[in-house]
Design a protein around this motif. Structure first.
Motif, PDB file in Angstrom:
ATOM      1  N   GLU A  40     -99.403  70.634-118.918  1.00 11.92           N
ATOM      2  CA  GLU A  40     -99.997  69.700-117.965  1.00 11.92           C
ATOM      3  C   GLU A  40    -101.393  70.206-117.655  1.00 11.92           C
ATOM      4  O   GLU A  40    -101.565  71.372-117.292  1.00 11.92           O
ATOM      5  N   VAL A  41    -102.403  69.331-117.811  1.00 12.56           N
ATOM      6  CA  VAL A  41    -103.794  69.739-117.669  1.00 12.56           C
ATOM      7  C   VAL A  41    -104.553  68.783-116.755  1.00 12.56           C
ATOM      8  O   VAL A  41    -104.082  67.688-116.445  1.00 12.56           O
ATOM      9  N   VAL A  42    -105.750  69.236-116.349  1.00 10.90           N
ATOM     10  CA  VAL A  42    -106.680  68.414-115.582  1.00 10.90           C
ATOM     11  C   VAL A  42    -107.985  68.390-116.357  1.00 10.90           C
ATOM     12  O   VAL A  42    -108.471  69.434-116.802  1.00 10.90           O
ATOM     13  N   THR A  43    -108.566  67.196-116.532  1.00  9.54           N
ATOM     14  CA  THR A  43    -109.845  67.081-117.232  1.00  9.54           C
ATOM     15  C   THR A  43    -110.981  67.341-116.259  1.00  9.54           C
ATOM     16  O   THR A  43    -110.776  67.411-115.042  1.00  9.54           O
ATOM     17  N   ILE A  44    -112.200  67.461-116.771  1.00 12.83           N
ATOM     18  CA  ILE A  44    -113.350  67.690-115.909  1.00 12.83           C
ATOM     19  C   ILE A  44    -113.626  66.481-115.020  1.00 12.83           C
ATOM     20  O   ILE A  44    -114.286  66.608-113.999  1.00 12.83           O
ATOM     21  N   GLY A  46    -111.171  64.904-113.515  1.00 13.64           N
ATOM     22  CA  GLY A  46    -110.122  64.879-112.505  1.00 13.64           C
ATOM     23  C   GLY A  46    -108.862  64.155-112.928  1.00 13.64           C
ATOM     24  O   GLY A  46    -107.973  63.933-112.112  1.00 13.64           O
ATOM     25  N   LEU A  47    -108.740  63.796-114.193  1.00 13.88           N
ATOM     26  CA  LEU A  47    -107.574  63.076-114.688  1.00 13.88           C
ATOM     27  C   LEU A  47    -106.470  64.068-115.045  1.00 13.88           C
ATOM     28  O   LEU A  47    -106.693  65.009-115.796  1.00 13.88           O
ATOM     29  N   TYR A  48    -105.281  63.856-114.470  1.00  7.81           N
ATOM     30  CA  TYR A  48    -104.123  64.694-114.785  1.00  7.81           C
ATOM     31  C   TYR A  48    -103.376  64.065-115.950  1.00  7.81           C
ATOM     32  O   TYR A  48    -103.227  62.854-116.007  1.00  7.81           O
ATOM     33  N   GLY A  49    -102.883  64.906-116.854  1.00  7.68           N
ATOM     34  CA  GLY A  49    -102.126  64.399-117.986  1.00  7.68           C
ATOM     35  C   GLY A  49    -101.351  65.508-118.665  1.00  7.68           C
ATOM     36  O   GLY A  49    -101.517  66.682-118.363  1.00  7.68           O
ATOM     37  N   THR A  50    -100.504  65.098-119.585  1.00  6.01           N
ATOM     38  CA  THR A  50     -99.706  66.027-120.365  1.00  6.01           C
ATOM     39  C   THR A  50    -100.201  65.991-121.808  1.00  6.01           C
ATOM     40  O   THR A  50    -100.391  64.911-122.369  1.00  6.01           O
ATOM     41  N   VAL A  51    -100.394  67.152-122.405  1.00  3.46           N
ATOM     42  CA  VAL A  51    -100.890  67.239-123.772  1.00  3.46           C
ATOM     43  C   VAL A  51     -99.815  66.710-124.717  1.00  3.46           C
ATOM     44  O   VAL A  51     -98.687  67.206-124.733  1.00  3.46           O
ATOM     45  N   ASP A  57    -110.740  69.557-132.700  1.00  5.36           N
ATOM     46  CA  ASP A  57    -111.768  69.297-131.692  1.00  5.36           C
ATOM     47  C   ASP A  57    -111.295  68.413-130.553  1.00  5.36           C
ATOM     48  O   ASP A  57    -112.012  68.260-129.567  1.00  5.36           O
ATOM     49  N   THR A  58    -110.127  67.789-130.668  1.00  8.36           N
ATOM     50  CA  THR A  58    -109.686  66.828-129.664  1.00  8.36           C
ATOM     51  C   THR A  58    -108.288  67.151-129.156  1.00  8.36           C
ATOM     52  O   THR A  58    -107.521  67.867-129.792  1.00  8.36           O
ATOM     53  N   VAL A  59    -108.003  66.585-127.989  1.00  4.97           N
ATOM     54  CA  VAL A  59    -106.684  66.712-127.366  1.00  4.97           C
ATOM     55  C   VAL A  59    -106.234  65.310-126.979  1.00  4.97           C
ATOM     56  O   VAL A  59    -106.998  64.546-126.391  1.00  4.97           O
ATOM     57  N   LEU A  60    -105.004  64.956-127.318  1.00  3.84           N
ATOM     58  CA  LEU A  60    -104.442  63.661-126.964  1.00  3.84           C
ATOM     59  C   LEU A  60    -103.591  63.865-125.718  1.00  3.84           C
ATOM     60  O   LEU A  60    -102.624  64.625-125.738  1.00  3.84           O
ATOM     61  N   LEU A  61    -103.983  63.204-124.602  1.00  5.28           N
ATOM     62  CA  LEU A  61    -103.277  63.350-123.340  1.00  5.28           C
ATOM     63  C   LEU A  61    -102.456  62.108-123.050  1.00  5.28           C
ATOM     64  O   LEU A  61    -102.924  60.984-123.246  1.00  5.28           O
ATOM     65  N   GLU A  62    -101.249  62.313-122.545  1.00  2.76           N
ATOM     66  CA  GLU A  62    -100.431  61.208-122.064  1.00  2.76           C
ATOM     67  C   GLU A  62    -100.609  61.180-120.549  1.00  2.76           C
ATOM     68  O   GLU A  62    -100.187  62.090-119.838  1.00  2.76           O
ATOM     69  N   VAL A  80    -102.544  73.072-115.580  1.00  7.12           N
ATOM     70  CA  VAL A  80    -101.777  73.083-114.343  1.00  7.12           C
ATOM     71  C   VAL A  80    -100.470  73.832-114.540  1.00  7.12           C
ATOM     72  O   VAL A  80    -100.091  74.666-113.715  1.00  7.12           O
ATOM     73  N   SER A  81     -99.759  73.540-115.627  1.00  6.09           N
ATOM     74  CA  SER A  81     -98.511  74.260-115.898  1.00  6.09           C
ATOM     75  C   SER A  81     -98.252  74.331-117.390  1.00  6.09           C
ATOM     76  O   SER A  81     -98.643  73.462-118.152  1.00  6.09           O
ATOM     77  N   GLN A  82     -97.567  75.396-117.770  1.00  9.21           N
ATOM     78  CA  GLN A  82     -97.172  75.611-119.151  1.00  9.21           C
ATOM     79  C   GLN A  82     -95.663  75.837-119.174  1.00  9.21           C
ATOM     80  O   GLN A  82     -95.163  76.757-119.782  1.00  9.21           O
ATOM     81  N   ALA A  83     -94.903  74.990-118.517  1.00  3.99           N
ATOM     82  CA  ALA A  83     -93.482  75.199-118.282  1.00  3.99           C
ATOM     83  C   ALA A  83     -92.681  75.390-119.563  1.00  3.99           C
ATOM     84  O   ALA A  83     -91.829  76.263-119.627  1.00  3.99           O
TER      85      ALA A  83
END
Length: 104
Positions: A40-44, A46-51, A57-62, A80-83
């Protein structure tokens, strides 16, 4: 004497400004290189998403069920988390004698 003052000023600027910035940049690069599906990540922005997937070079977020967006790796501000990976590591660690007694 003036040369000594200039050298001292450069030394202070290096240790107060340049070195900490290099450390922050290095940590951000390591974090972005360690991204994996399920984080679970936060973009610059402010968008929260799951990888969902990671390319070179890219990351696809859900960001919502069935909604996926593509971002450049440097656009990921923090994890945010690496559960999933933490649980997997805990499951593969050998049990000590005390932990084995508690599990039984």
């Amino acid at each position: 004497m003036p040369i000594l003052m200039i050298a001292l000023l450069f030394g202070v600027m290096y240790f107060m400004m340049i070195r900490p910035q290099q450390k922050r940049r290095r940590e951000a690069e390591q974090m972005q290189a360690a991204l994996a599906p399920g984080d679970e990540v936060v973009t610059i922005g402010g968008l929260y998403g799951t990888v969902a997937s990671v390319d070179d070079d890219t990351v696809l977020l859900e960001v919502a069920p069935g909604v996926q967006t593509r971002y450049a790796r440097p656009a990921i501000a923090r994890v945010v988390s690496q559960a999933d990976r933490v649980e997997a590591v805990e499951a593969t660690e050998p049990l000590t004698e005390d932990a084995a007694a508690v599990k039984e």
